[in-house]
Design a protein around this motif. Structure first.
Motif, mmCIF file in Angstrom:
data_model
loop_
_atom_site.group_PDB
_atom_site.id
_atom_site.type_symbol
_atom_site.label_atom_id
_atom_site.label_comp_id
_atom_site.label_asym_id
_atom_site.label_seq_id
_atom_site.Cartn_x
_atom_site.Cartn_y
_atom_site.Cartn_z
ATOM 1 N N TYR A 111 0.795 -1.225 0.000
ATOM 2 C CA TYR A 111 0.000 0.000 0.000
ATOM 3 C C TYR A 111 0.827 1.275 0.000
ATOM 4 O O TYR A 111 0.262 2.365 -0.033
ATOM 5 C CB TYR A 111 -0.916 0.029 1.235
ATOM 6 N N GLY A 112 2.143 1.150 0.062
ATOM 7 C CA GLY A 112 2.971 2.325 0.242
ATOM 8 C C GLY A 112 3.739 2.749 -0.991
ATOM 9 O O GLY A 112 3.426 2.345 -2.123
ATOM 10 N N PRO A 113 4.773 3.534 -0.778
ATOM 11 C CA PRO A 113 5.515 4.122 -1.906
ATOM 12 C C PRO A 113 6.317 3.125 -2.728
ATOM 13 O O PRO A 113 6.733 3.445 -3.847
ATOM 14 C CB PRO A 113 6.446 5.123 -1.208
ATOM 15 N N ASP A 114 6.553 1.907 -2.207
ATOM 16 C CA ASP A 114 7.360 0.924 -2.935
ATOM 17 C C ASP A 114 6.521 -0.054 -3.747
ATOM 18 O O ASP A 114 7.067 -1.001 -4.325
ATOM 19 C CB ASP A 114 8.238 0.141 -1.946
ATOM 20 N N GLY A 115 5.220 0.142 -3.782
ATOM 21 C CA GLY A 115 4.350 -0.802 -4.476
ATOM 22 C C GLY A 115 4.367 -0.624 -5.985
ATOM 23 O O GLY A 115 4.702 0.453 -6.500
ATOM 24 N N PRO A 116 3.995 -1.667 -6.710
ATOM 25 C CA PRO A 116 3.927 -1.555 -8.179
ATOM 26 C C PRO A 116 2.837 -0.597 -8.643
ATOM 27 O O PRO A 116 2.925 -0.047 -9.737
ATOM 28 C CB PRO A 116 3.637 -2.997 -8.623
ATOM 29 N N TRP A 117 1.800 -0.426 -7.817
ATOM 30 C CA TRP A 117 0.756 0.540 -8.146
ATOM 31 C C TRP A 117 1.200 1.888 -7.592
ATOM 32 O O TRP A 117 0.917 2.245 -6.470
ATOM 33 C CB TRP A 117 -0.575 0.096 -7.542
ATOM 34 N N GLY A 118 1.931 2.643 -8.404
ATOM 35 C CA GLY A 118 2.584 3.858 -7.953
ATOM 36 C C GLY A 118 1.629 5.000 -7.668
ATOM 37 O O GLY A 118 0.415 4.932 -7.912
ATOM 38 N N TRP A 119 2.220 6.090 -7.189
ATOM 39 C CA TRP A 119 1.443 7.261 -6.808
ATOM 40 C C TRP A 119 0.663 7.835 -7.991
ATOM 41 O O TRP A 119 -0.511 8.173 -7.868
ATOM 42 C CB TRP A 119 2.383 8.304 -6.217
#
Length: 391
Positions: free
Chosen positions: A54-62
């Motif tokens: 769920y955070g900044p390192d996920g594949p689903w980016g900001w």
């Protein structure tokens, strides 16, 4: 005329019952404990991987999340900032809110925090969840409407020992912090109009409840707020029951349309996938029996389709309820989906019989009291305790 009079009397009794008390206190408590525990265990298990989920390192980016939320207008406070610190704060608050809801501490406020945490994390990365996440997502909203801490909670114990569940300074402080957060989100345009109105209504009503409970606990204002709370609670419980029936009805009828469910082989295929085989030997043993696979496949469809039609027959409903809970326990073990199974078992608990829950609560209380007694007291003459049996 007699029939009309009887109908009016029955309607009056039903209205008095719905407005005069919060129905299903034990069922709502079990649902609260079940979903809070499920989400808490999930957050703790995935704690080392939280940034990837769920955070900044996920594949689903900001950027992807921002584009999707601009389209579907989903609620998530994680989109307020892309800093790692803000993500860690939201994740930590979600864990603490789950603990508070599990224990029933300042339940109305912690249920709002629990909902914010669930929606914020799940809507940040919508492709990370499964069917269990969808159930938690919905139930987190419904629990805000319920009076789910009437029993088996720290709030209930505070009400017994101090005369009011709102006693103490922790409640006003917590609601003050929540109010500041709601005001900031509304003033900066981070909340939509619907969420702003919903949060404002919750904050104002809970503030009025605290004032009336503190200064006029026996007045008309408290009676009016009690009626409103009972109506919301009973409506929330009805929605939860309808949601569970809808889940099973749609799942069962969609299965009927599938060819693999029609020929009784549907269960065989997931038992051969590495992703769904935490115990390969056990999965292979089950998949090797065509008769057992067929019975389980047909039995799953039959139970799911039949359950909504058995709610008015207590005995049949309780049998099917036990079968469904066993089914979800089997899914947790065989297919490696523990949190989906826990979520569904927690949802099923809304239909557990009151007699059984009262009996279970008394048994747990008796065991806790015996465990807390000194050894010298244990040697004394035993005290008989009347325990109601399950119905």
């Amino acid at each position: 005329m007699d029939a009309l009079r009887r109908a009016r009397e029955a309607a009056g009794r039903a209205a008095a019952r719905v407005t005069g008390q919060a129905l299903g206190p034990y069922q709502s408590a079990v649902v609260r404990i079940g979903f809070a525990a499920t989400w808490l265990f999930f957050l703790l298990r995935e704690f080392p991987h939280r940034a990837e989920l769920y955070g900044p390192d996920g594949p689903w980016g900001w950027d992807l999340a921002e584009r999707l939320i601009d389209t579907n207008h989903a609620f998530t406070v994680l989109m307020w900032s892309d800093s790692t610190l803000w993500f860690e704060i939201v994740y930590a608050v979600s864990v603490l809110a789950s603990v508070g809801l599990l224990l029933g501490w300042r339940t109305r406020a912690t249920s709002v925090l629990f909902m914010i945490g669930v929606l914020s994390l799940q809507n940040r990365s919508v492709f990370m969840g499964d069917g269990g996440d969808n159930v938690i997502h919905l139930m987190a909203i419904y629990l805000v409407l319920t009076r789910c801490a009437q029993v088996w909670s720290l709030d209930a114990r505070r009400a017994r020992t101090r005369g009011s569940a709102t006693a103490g300074a922790a409640g006003p402080v917590l609601w003050g912090v929540l109010g500041a957060g709601f005001a900031f989100g509304a003033a900066t345009g981070r909340f939509g109009h619907g969420w702003t109105a919903a949060f404002a209504a919750v904050w104002v009503v809970c503030g009025l409840w605290w004032l009336v409970d503190r200064y006029e606990p026996q007045g008309e204002g408290r009676a009016v707020l009690d009626v409103l709370a009972n109506l919301l609670h009973n409506a929330g419980m009805l929605v939860i029951m309808a949601e569970v029936c809808l889940i099973y009805a749609t799942a069962g009828w969609y299965k009927i349309q599938g060819s693999r469910w029609q020929d009784g082989t549907a269960l065989y295929y997931p038992l051969g996938l590495d992703y769904f085989t935490p115990w390969p030997a056990l999965s292979a043993l089950l998949a090797g029996s065509g008769t057992l696979v067929m019975l389980l496949s047909y039995g799953t469809v039959a139970v799911q389709v039949a359950f909504p039609f058995t709610l008015f027959n207590r005995r049949i409903k309780n049998v099917l309820l036990a079968l469904m809970m066993l089914e979800h326990a089997g899914i947790a073990v065989l297919l490696g989906l523990p949190f989906f199974s826990l979520a569904m078992i927690a949802a099923d608990a809304v239909f557990l019989p009151t007699g059984f829950l009262v009996w279970l609560g008394v048994r747990v209380a008796v065991r806790r009291r015996r465990a807390a007694e000194p050894e010298t007291d244990a040697a004394a003459e035993p005290v008989s305790v009347s325990v109601p049996g399950p119905r």
